[in-house]
Design an enzyme around this catalytic site. Structure first.
Site, PDB file in Angstrom:
ATOM      1  N   TYR A   1      45.158  33.395  34.856  1.00 31.88           N
ATOM      2  CA  TYR A   1      44.462  34.149  35.395  1.00 31.88           C
ATOM      3  C   TYR A   1      43.251  34.321  34.436  1.00 31.88           C
ATOM      4  CZ  TYR A   1      41.944  34.705  40.001  1.00 31.88           C
ATOM      5  OH  TYR A   1      40.833  35.314  41.108  1.00 31.88           O
TER       6      TYR A   1
ATOM      7  N   HIS B   1      37.127  43.066  37.322  1.00 30.46           N
ATOM      8  CA  HIS B   1      38.249  43.187  38.405  1.00 30.46           C
ATOM      9  C   HIS B   1      39.699  42.502  37.059  1.00 30.46           C
ATOM     10  CE1 HIS B   1      36.940  41.405  42.293  1.00 30.46           C
ATOM     11  NE2 HIS B   1      35.862  42.093  42.459  1.00 30.46           N
TER      12      HIS B   1
ATOM     13  N   PRO C   1      39.009  24.004  43.350  1.00 33.45           N
ATOM     14  CA  PRO C   1      38.611  26.255  42.823  1.00 33.45           C
ATOM     15  C   PRO C   1      40.024  26.598  42.877  1.00 33.45           C
ATOM     16  CG  PRO C   1      37.818  24.914  45.204  1.00 33.45           C
ATOM     17  CD  PRO C   1      39.041  24.134  44.327  1.00 33.45           C
TER      18      PRO C   1
ATOM     19  N   LYS D   1      38.621  28.223  37.709  1.00 32.74           N
ATOM     20  CA  LYS D   1      38.495  27.346  36.564  1.00 32.74           C
ATOM     21  C   LYS D   1      37.997  26.626  36.348  1.00 32.74           C
ATOM     22  CE  LYS D   1      41.729  29.254  34.623  1.00 32.74           C
ATOM     23  NZ  LYS D   1      41.482  31.035  34.303  1.00 32.74           N
TER      24      LYS D   1
ATOM     25  N   TYR E   1      44.365  36.275  47.543  1.00 28.53           N
ATOM     26  CA  TYR E   1      44.196  34.656  47.664  1.00 28.53           C
ATOM     27  C   TYR E   1      45.769  34.160  49.252  1.00 28.53           C
ATOM     28  CZ  TYR E   1      42.247  33.352  43.536  1.00 28.53           C
ATOM     29  OH  TYR E   1      41.638  33.242  42.637  1.00 28.53           O
TER      30      TYR E   1
END
Ligand code: FAD
Length: 391
Positions: free
Chosen positions: A385, A74, A294, A298, A202
């Site tokens: 990220y 991704h 979550p 990580k 998200y």
């Protein structure tokens, strides 16, 4: 019934199995002792996003063939609020990407590799107890099929998760614990339906947080923020999909395909760090030493980076230098605290906090608005990220 190894690894989750594979590569003998069955371990549905550092370590361990064949790289991730979707281009901003590949698949690959190279794993071990790690000859006792066993080792690696025996065996005055518990949980549903988008979304909504994630191009993992008082039995699949769909941005909501849940569970959210991570000849790694909420994906990645550092430290020890094991705790914690910060910050940004009040809600909105308009802010998110380097 006594055997001997160089490193006794407690726990066959991703941290224990990856440590075993990395030590095997370095020619270091190790035994994994796990309290559950292999099927039970494989049945736990958990993480699904791997940082480049984790992928690199799986490659180093020689277990990345299926990951590269079936994993989904991704290049970006999406944030949504006010019904609008905003993409953060991870690859353009950092030159790196993340890989979507389920924790169960990582675990299966590591188990298969372990079986193929003939390193022993004891499953369904009862009464696992660690001894003598403050001296030079630690050992582990356990009961296997009703028979008491003893495993002598040079070192013990506590890879036994948050509720494991290793951290609990350290004297209270030798360990400091830092913890934050969040006032909500994540209700997750796994189903064999196509993802609503080719990348993760998200979402921050007035009904609460949502995450549209996936494990493959045919298997989705969806989450919604829920009160801690909710019970999974109270949520039918239809009720879940109805609520999830309301929280999706409209374009993705229109693409939602519903299908029977393969798994549904509620996970509480917690930030937790234990310091230090070394007690004589006992080391903690992965969830045994720390927990992140979550948001930001990580947990599994930190487990991988801890054992990356620990395997190098142990290899250095067997080459004659104590420097690695002496600095393991400090080096691992420096990375852990940064991931803790990011996961905490991202959780604060995206969720509805019952006690935030109108001012807190305005601050959250201002920060989201700033983030989607500022390349500098997006770069900071992207850098965290995709994962900070393993130093
Ligand atoms: C419900 C849930 C959802 C999650 N979702 C995500 C996510 O979406 N993204 C993300 O990044 N992370 C997620 N995580 C976190 C991630 O799964 C963990 O960080 C990761 O599993 C840590 O790996 P580990 O090997 O350190 O610990 P674990 O996976 O917990 O493995 C520890 C192992 O030790 C064994 N064990 C425990 N006690 C003993 C004992 N006394 N003796 C022997 N063996 C023992 C356990 O059975 C287990 O197999 C989630 C975690 C949970 C619980």
């Amino acid at each position: 019934m006594t055997t001997r190894t160089q490193v006794a690894i407690i726990g066959a989750g991703p941290s224990g199995l990856l440590l075993g594979a990395l030590l095997h590569r370095a020619g270091i003998d190790n035994v994994v002792i796990e309290q559950r069955s292999a099927d039970y371990v494989l049945g736990r549905i958990r993480a699904g996003v791997l940082e480049q550092v984790a992928v690199d370590l799986l490659e180093e361990a020689g277990v990345a063939t299926r990951l590269h064949a079936e994993g989904l790289p991704h290049d970006g991730v999406n944030l949504s609020f006010d019904g609008q979707r905003h993409r953060i281009d991870l690859h353009r901003l950092t030159g790196k990407r993340v890989m979507v590949y389920g924790q169960t698949e990582v675990t299966r690959d590591l188990m298969d590799h372990r079986a193929a190279v003939g390193r022993p794993t004891v499953y369904e071990a009862d009464q696992v107890t660690v001894h003598g790690f403050d001296g030079s000859n630690p050992w582990v006792t356990y009961v296997e099929g009703g028979v008491a066993r003893r495993l002598d080792a040079d070192f013990i690696a506590g890879c036994d998760g948050f509720h494991g025996v290793c951290r609990a065996s350290v004297p209270r005055n030798a360990i400091q614990e830092y913890e934050k518990v969040y006032p909500f949980g994540w209700l997750g549903l796994l189903a064999d339906v196509p993802p609503v988008d080719h990348e993760l979304i998200y979402g921050h909504t007035e009904r609460g947080f949502m995450l549209a994630s996936m494990r493959s191009s045919t298997r989705s993992r969806f989450y919604i923020q829920c009160p801690l008082t909710d019970k999974v039995e109270d949520w039918s699949d239809d009720a879940f999909y109805d609520e999830f769909q309301r929280r999706l941005p409209p374009d993705a909501a229109a693409r939602l395909v519903r299908g029977p849940s393969l798994e549904k569970s509620i996970a509480p959210l917690r930030s937790f760090v234990a310091e230090p991570l070394r007690f004589g000849r006992l080391f903690l790694a992965g969830d045994a030493g720390h927990i992140v909420p979550p948001t930001g994906a990580k947990g599994l990645n930190l487990a991988a980076s801890d054992v990356g550092l620990l395997s190098r430290a142990l290899a250095e020890h067997y080459r004659g230098s104590p420097a690695g094991i002496d600095t393991y705790s400090q080096r691992a914690l420096a990375r852990i605290w940064k991931a803790e910060r990011f996961s905490w910050w991202f959780t604060q940004l995206m969720h509805l906090f019952p006690d935030n009040g109108p001012f807190g809600a305005k601050m959250q909105r201002a920060e989201l608005d700033y983030l989607v308009r500022s390349e500098a802010a997006q770069k900071a998110v992207a850098e965290n990220y995709v994962g900070l380097p393993l130093e």
